[in-house]
Scaffold this motif. Sequence first.
Motif, PDB file in Angstrom:
ATOM      1  N   GLN A 280      -4.215   3.819  11.362  1.00 24.63           N
ATOM      2  CA  GLN A 280      -4.801   3.720  10.023  1.00 24.63           C
ATOM      3  C   GLN A 280      -4.166   4.724   9.066  1.00 24.63           C
ATOM      4  O   GLN A 280      -4.023   4.458   7.877  1.00 24.63           O
ATOM      5  N   ALA A 281      -3.748   5.873   9.570  1.00 23.27           N
ATOM      6  CA  ALA A 281      -3.101   6.876   8.721  1.00 23.27           C
ATOM      7  C   ALA A 281      -1.795   6.333   8.139  1.00 23.27           C
ATOM      8  O   ALA A 281      -1.460   6.632   6.988  1.00 23.27           O
ATOM      9  N   GLU A 282      -1.066   5.544   8.922  1.00 23.86           N
ATOM     10  CA  GLU A 282       0.177   4.938   8.419  1.00 23.86           C
ATOM     11  C   GLU A 282      -0.122   3.933   7.316  1.00 23.86           C
ATOM     12  O   GLU A 282       0.592   3.859   6.318  1.00 23.86           O
ATOM     13  N   ILE A 283      -1.171   3.160   7.497  1.00 25.84           N
ATOM     14  CA  ILE A 283      -1.563   2.188   6.473  1.00 25.84           C
ATOM     15  C   ILE A 283      -1.981   2.923   5.201  1.00 25.84           C
ATOM     16  O   ILE A 283      -1.564   2.556   4.091  1.00 25.84           O
ATOM     17  N   ASP A 284      -2.772   3.978   5.353  1.00 27.24           N
ATOM     18  CA  ASP A 284      -3.225   4.753   4.204  1.00 27.24           C
ATOM     19  C   ASP A 284      -2.046   5.388   3.471  1.00 27.24           C
ATOM     20  O   ASP A 284      -2.001   5.406   2.235  1.00 27.24           O
ATOM     21  N   HIS A 285      -1.080   5.912   4.233  1.00 22.87           N
ATOM     22  CA  HIS A 285       0.110   6.522   3.631  1.00 22.87           C
ATOM     23  C   HIS A 285       0.905   5.488   2.845  1.00 22.87           C
ATOM     24  O   HIS A 285       1.343   5.755   1.721  1.00 22.87           O
ATOM     25  N   ALA A 286       1.093   4.311   3.423  1.00 22.33           N
ATOM     26  CA  ALA A 286       1.845   3.254   2.740  1.00 22.33           C
ATOM     27  C   ALA A 286       1.131   2.814   1.466  1.00 22.33           C
ATOM     28  O   ALA A 286       1.755   2.623   0.424  1.00 22.33           O
ATOM     29  N   ARG A 287      -0.194   2.651   1.537  1.00 22.72           N
ATOM     30  CA  ARG A 287      -0.971   2.257   0.355  1.00 22.72           C
ATOM     31  C   ARG A 287      -0.861   3.318  -0.733  1.00 22.72           C
ATOM     32  O   ARG A 287      -0.670   3.019  -1.906  1.00 22.72           O
ATOM     33  N   SER A 288      -0.956   4.581  -0.349  1.00 27.64           N
ATOM     34  CA  SER A 288      -0.834   5.680  -1.301  1.00 27.64           C
ATOM     35  C   SER A 288       0.540   5.698  -1.961  1.00 27.64           C
ATOM     36  O   SER A 288       0.661   5.899  -3.177  1.00 27.64           O
ATOM     37  N   ALA A 289       1.587   5.485  -1.166  1.00 28.55           N
ATOM     38  CA  ALA A 289       2.951   5.451  -1.705  1.00 28.55           C
ATOM     39  C   ALA A 289       3.111   4.302  -2.699  1.00 28.55           C
ATOM     40  O   ALA A 289       3.736   4.465  -3.754  1.00 28.55           O
ATOM     41  N   LEU A 290       2.538   3.141  -2.373  1.00 32.27           N
ATOM     42  CA  LEU A 290       2.609   1.997  -3.295  1.00 32.27           C
ATOM     43  C   LEU A 290       1.855   2.285  -4.587  1.00 32.27           C
ATOM     44  O   LEU A 290       2.347   1.962  -5.683  1.00 32.27           O
ATOM     45  N   ASP A 291       0.684   2.882  -4.482  1.00 34.36           N
ATOM     46  CA  ASP A 291      -0.093   3.213  -5.680  1.00 34.36           C
ATOM     47  C   ASP A 291       0.671   4.193  -6.564  1.00 34.36           C
ATOM     48  O   ASP A 291       0.708   4.051  -7.786  1.00 34.36           O
ATOM     49  N   LYS A 292       1.297   5.180  -5.930  1.00 32.88           N
ATOM     50  CA  LYS A 292       2.052   6.185  -6.678  1.00 32.88           C
ATOM     51  C   LYS A 292       3.229   5.556  -7.404  1.00 32.88           C
ATOM     52  O   LYS A 292       3.441   5.797  -8.597  1.00 32.88           O
ATOM     53  N   VAL A 293       4.006   4.743  -6.709  1.00 30.91           N
ATOM     54  CA  VAL A 293       5.187   4.157  -7.355  1.00 30.91           C
ATOM     55  C   VAL A 293       4.778   3.158  -8.432  1.00 30.91           C
ATOM     56  O   VAL A 293       5.439   3.044  -9.460  1.00 30.91           O
ATOM     57  N   SER A 294       3.667   2.467  -8.225  1.00 27.45           N
ATOM     58  CA  SER A 294       3.170   1.545  -9.245  1.00 27.45           C
ATOM     59  C   SER A 294       2.821   2.309 -10.517  1.00 27.45           C
ATOM     60  O   SER A 294       3.141   1.864 -11.635  1.00 27.45           O
ATOM     61  N   GLY A 295       2.198   3.450 -10.366  1.00 18.27           N
ATOM     62  CA  GLY A 295       1.873   4.297 -11.509  1.00 18.27           C
ATOM     63  C   GLY A 295       3.107   4.820 -12.207  1.00 18.27           C
ATOM     64  O   GLY A 295       3.164   4.864 -13.443  1.00 18.27           O
TER      65      GLY A 295
END
Length: 134
Positions: A51-66
């Motif tokens: 789940q930590a890998e999924i959370d990290h990937a989601r966070s990275a996507l949110d950051k780059v989207s911003g």
Amino acid sequence: MKVVVAYDGSEHSHKAIEQLHLLNGTIDAVVVSVVRGPALGIRGAAVEVDQAEIDHARSALDKVSGELAAAGLTARTRLAMGEPADVVVDVAEEEKADLIILGTRGLNLAKRIVMGSVSASVLHHAPCSVLVVR
């Protein structure tokens, strides 16, 4: 132009994102991040994705989207699980992409022969043009 950008939060994938700024015309971008898995364990049982890998990937996507939004660019994001090269090619096919952009880690020849690489596999199987960024 419909563009799929492979993104994992690494320096190489940031360089791939930067290429969106260089494209002209209307860009319909999809930024995809892939978490490896689920996989089979040594006894054939399914091993869940951390789940930590999924959370990290989601966070990275949110950051780059911003970051893209702050630069005046919009992009849809997709988080997927599986083998990265396969998923990127599948997303490009689903999206009817004109271009795939992805970074490379610059694997040396020996590693590339033994392991292969995501960029090499995407180059060989992509349904459209591919830009590999160093």
